[in-house]
Design a protein around this motif. Structure first.
Motif, mmCIF file in Angstrom:
data_model
loop_
_atom_site.group_PDB
_atom_site.id
_atom_site.type_symbol
_atom_site.label_atom_id
_atom_site.label_comp_id
_atom_site.label_asym_id
_atom_site.label_seq_id
_atom_site.Cartn_x
_atom_site.Cartn_y
_atom_site.Cartn_z
ATOM 1 N N VAL A 240 -2.649 -7.014 3.461
ATOM 2 C CA VAL A 240 -3.867 -7.891 3.395
ATOM 3 C C VAL A 240 -4.859 -7.234 3.230
ATOM 4 O O VAL A 240 -5.935 -7.881 2.854
ATOM 5 C CB VAL A 240 -3.858 -8.906 4.569
ATOM 6 C CG1 VAL A 240 -2.598 -9.663 4.760
ATOM 7 C CG2 VAL A 240 -4.113 -8.160 5.957
ATOM 8 N N ALA A 241 -4.995 -5.838 3.440
ATOM 9 C CA ALA A 241 -6.335 -5.070 3.263
ATOM 10 C C ALA A 241 -6.606 -4.198 1.896
ATOM 11 O O ALA A 241 -7.354 -3.606 1.839
ATOM 12 C CB ALA A 241 -6.579 -4.209 4.558
ATOM 13 N N CYS A 242 -5.526 -4.112 1.207
ATOM 14 C CA CYS A 242 -5.821 -3.176 0.247
ATOM 15 C C CYS A 242 -6.189 -4.070 -1.035
ATOM 16 O O CYS A 242 -6.059 -5.446 -1.359
ATOM 17 C CB CYS A 242 -4.300 -2.746 -0.415
ATOM 18 S SG CYS A 242 -4.059 -1.359 0.692
ATOM 19 N N GLU A 243 -7.411 -3.373 -1.732
ATOM 20 C CA GLU A 243 -8.041 -4.038 -2.995
ATOM 21 C C GLU A 243 -8.289 -2.983 -3.707
ATOM 22 O O GLU A 243 -8.845 -1.792 -3.347
ATOM 23 C CB GLU A 243 -9.243 -4.785 -2.420
ATOM 24 C CG GLU A 243 -10.564 -3.977 -2.073
ATOM 25 C CD GLU A 243 -11.594 -4.901 -1.696
ATOM 26 O OE1 GLU A 243 -12.855 -4.751 -2.115
ATOM 27 O OE2 GLU A 243 -11.355 -5.998 -0.893
ATOM 28 N N THR A 244 -8.523 -3.237 -5.053
ATOM 29 C CA THR A 244 -8.769 -2.160 -6.103
ATOM 30 C C THR A 244 -10.376 -2.035 -6.099
ATOM 31 O O THR A 244 -11.174 -3.225 -6.390
ATOM 32 C CB THR A 244 -8.156 -2.742 -7.272
ATOM 33 O OG1 THR A 244 -6.893 -2.688 -7.233
ATOM 34 C CG2 THR A 244 -8.662 -1.381 -8.580
ATOM 35 N N ASN A 245 -10.795 -0.939 -6.319
ATOM 36 C CA ASN A 245 -12.276 -0.790 -6.404
ATOM 37 C C ASN A 245 -12.348 -0.321 -7.717
ATOM 38 O O ASN A 245 -12.005 0.884 -8.184
ATOM 39 C CB ASN A 245 -12.974 0.265 -5.447
ATOM 40 C CG ASN A 245 -14.669 0.383 -5.573
ATOM 41 O OD1 ASN A 245 -14.938 0.580 -6.680
ATOM 42 N ND2 ASN A 245 -15.073 0.338 -4.471
ATOM 43 N N GLU A 246 -13.022 -0.941 -8.620
ATOM 44 C CA GLU A 246 -12.885 -0.664 -10.150
ATOM 45 C C GLU A 246 -13.770 0.551 -10.468
ATOM 46 O O GLU A 246 -13.725 1.382 -11.379
ATOM 47 C CB GLU A 246 -13.414 -1.670 -10.916
ATOM 48 C CG GLU A 246 -12.444 -2.759 -11.093
ATOM 49 C CD GLU A 246 -12.943 -4.169 -11.886
ATOM 50 O OE1 GLU A 246 -13.954 -3.863 -12.494
ATOM 51 O OE2 GLU A 246 -12.153 -5.092 -12.049
ATOM 52 N N ARG B 288 -9.340 3.165 -7.835
ATOM 53 C CA ARG B 288 -8.071 3.378 -6.992
ATOM 54 C C ARG B 288 -8.054 2.176 -6.010
ATOM 55 O O ARG B 288 -9.391 1.231 -5.783
ATOM 56 C CB ARG B 288 -8.251 4.843 -6.252
ATOM 57 C CG ARG B 288 -9.709 4.733 -5.502
ATOM 58 C CD ARG B 288 -9.414 5.975 -4.638
ATOM 59 N NE ARG B 288 -10.716 6.456 -3.824
ATOM 60 C CZ ARG B 288 -10.556 5.860 -2.674
ATOM 61 N NH1 ARG B 288 -9.751 4.995 -2.043
ATOM 62 N NH2 ARG B 288 -11.789 6.055 -1.833
ATOM 63 N N SER B 289 -7.202 2.068 -5.365
ATOM 64 C CA SER B 289 -7.147 1.018 -4.347
ATOM 65 C C SER B 289 -7.654 1.665 -3.157
ATOM 66 O O SER B 289 -7.534 2.719 -2.634
ATOM 67 C CB SER B 289 -5.444 0.618 -4.288
ATOM 68 O OG SER B 289 -5.307 -0.276 -3.324
ATOM 69 N N GLN B 290 -7.993 0.600 -2.105
ATOM 70 C CA GLN B 290 -8.666 1.134 -1.027
ATOM 71 C C GLN B 290 -8.276 0.282 0.221
ATOM 72 O O GLN B 290 -7.893 -1.128 -0.005
ATOM 73 C CB GLN B 290 -10.304 0.722 -1.094
ATOM 74 C CG GLN B 290 -11.191 1.638 -1.954
ATOM 75 C CD GLN B 290 -12.742 1.529 -1.708
ATOM 76 O OE1 GLN B 290 -13.087 0.370 -2.080
ATOM 77 N NE2 GLN B 290 -13.256 2.398 -1.160
ATOM 78 N N ILE C 67 -21.569 1.767 -3.156
ATOM 79 C CA ILE C 67 -20.821 1.308 -4.411
ATOM 80 C C ILE C 67 -19.261 1.498 -3.922
ATOM 81 O O ILE C 67 -18.311 0.548 -4.154
ATOM 82 C CB ILE C 67 -21.175 1.734 -5.859
ATOM 83 C CG1 ILE C 67 -22.739 1.451 -5.905
ATOM 84 C CG2 ILE C 67 -20.099 1.407 -6.782
ATOM 85 C CD1 ILE C 67 -22.916 2.288 -7.126
ATOM 86 N N GLY C 68 -18.936 2.346 -3.360
ATOM 87 C CA GLY C 68 -17.498 3.106 -3.105
ATOM 88 C C GLY C 68 -17.206 2.381 -1.995
ATOM 89 O O GLY C 68 -15.836 2.539 -1.542
#
Length: 255
Positions: free
Chosen positions: A24-30, A34-36, A138-139
């Motif tokens: 539920v906590a992984c998302e992609t940072n364009e 990569r995924s965070q 941003i990151g």
């Protein structure tokens, strides 16, 4: 201590808990590409961060050098505007501190030590510093690091609850250190290098000279001092930074 000291059912419970959190906590940072792993967001960290900032403003010594303050605010506004933010929502403060350092906290507060200008020789190099700090926002690096710490704490709590006696004491004494060196610091070094690269992109967009980022770190390196070994440091060594920045700038065709 080995994994045999922990009962299998507790290992399974911990794995399920962390696995569910990951789903539920992984998302992609364009921007990072990569995924965070994010259990919290930058906004979640703002109340505590801003409380600490307010306290710092009461206790720390602020610089009264009008020229330095104007430079930091002017360059900072150009940098955050280039990054797509509203400059009016950012605050820059110059602290009277001889350590060459700068930092950003959730809530868009940026602190710059007066000692930074021992190594910052021009506005392009200042832009490299402020671009780097903006890149941390941003990151979502603060949120990612806080999430990593929470995950590490969950893992240690599971291990402590599943053991007793001497094994539990070992975890209590050394678990935090192991989590820090084994999990958190490698990510922190990664964050620093990511912020270097994104910061270069921002400063280039703002009209500053990216190659001055390399010059900045050469100035920092020339300050000397043994420093902390890189493998137990939250920051990459100056040599690593210089080499990777130089390669990235060349790959992007910046001057």
């Amino acid at each position: 201590m080995t994994l045999r000291s922990i009962k299998p059912k507790y290992l399974l419970l911990g794995a399920v808990a962390l696995g569910a959190a990951t789903l539920v906590a992984c998302e992609t940072n364009e921007t990072l590409g990569r995924s965070q792993f994010l259990l919290v967001d930058n906004k979640d960290l703002e109340p505590t961060a801003l409380q600490g900032w307010a306290e710092m403003m009461k206790t720390a010594k602020l610089s009264n050098d009008a020229t330095l303050i104007r430079r930091v605010r002017t360059v900072g506004a150009k940098i955050v505007t280039a990054a797509g933010y509203n400059a009016a929502e950012w605050e820059y403060v110059v602290f009277q501190n001889d350590q060459p350092n700068a930092f950003v906290i959730p809530g868009n507060k940026v602190g710059v030590n007066s000692g930074l200008f021992k190594v910052v020789k021009n506005d392009d190099q200042l832009a490299a510093v402020l671009g780097h700090e903006t890149a941390h926002v941003i990151g979502k690096h603060a949120a990612e690091r806080a999430s990593q710490q929470q995950a590490a704490a969950i893992g240690l709590s599971v291990a402590q609850g599943a053991t007793s006696g001497r094994a539990q004491q070992i975890i209590a004494n050394y678990g935090g250190m192991g989590a820090q060196l084994g999990l958190l610091l490698p990510y922190s070094r990664k964050h620093e290098l990511e912020a270097d690269r994104i910061g270069v992109d921002i400063m280039a967009k703002a009209g500053y000279k990216p190659s001055e980022a390399v010059a900045l770190w050469r100035n920092m390196q020339a300050q000397g001092g043994a420093g902390t070994p890189e493998f137990v440091s939250t920051h990459p060594s100056d040599t690593t930074r210089i080499n990777q920045l130089d390669a990235y700038i060349k790959s992007k065709g910046y001057n």
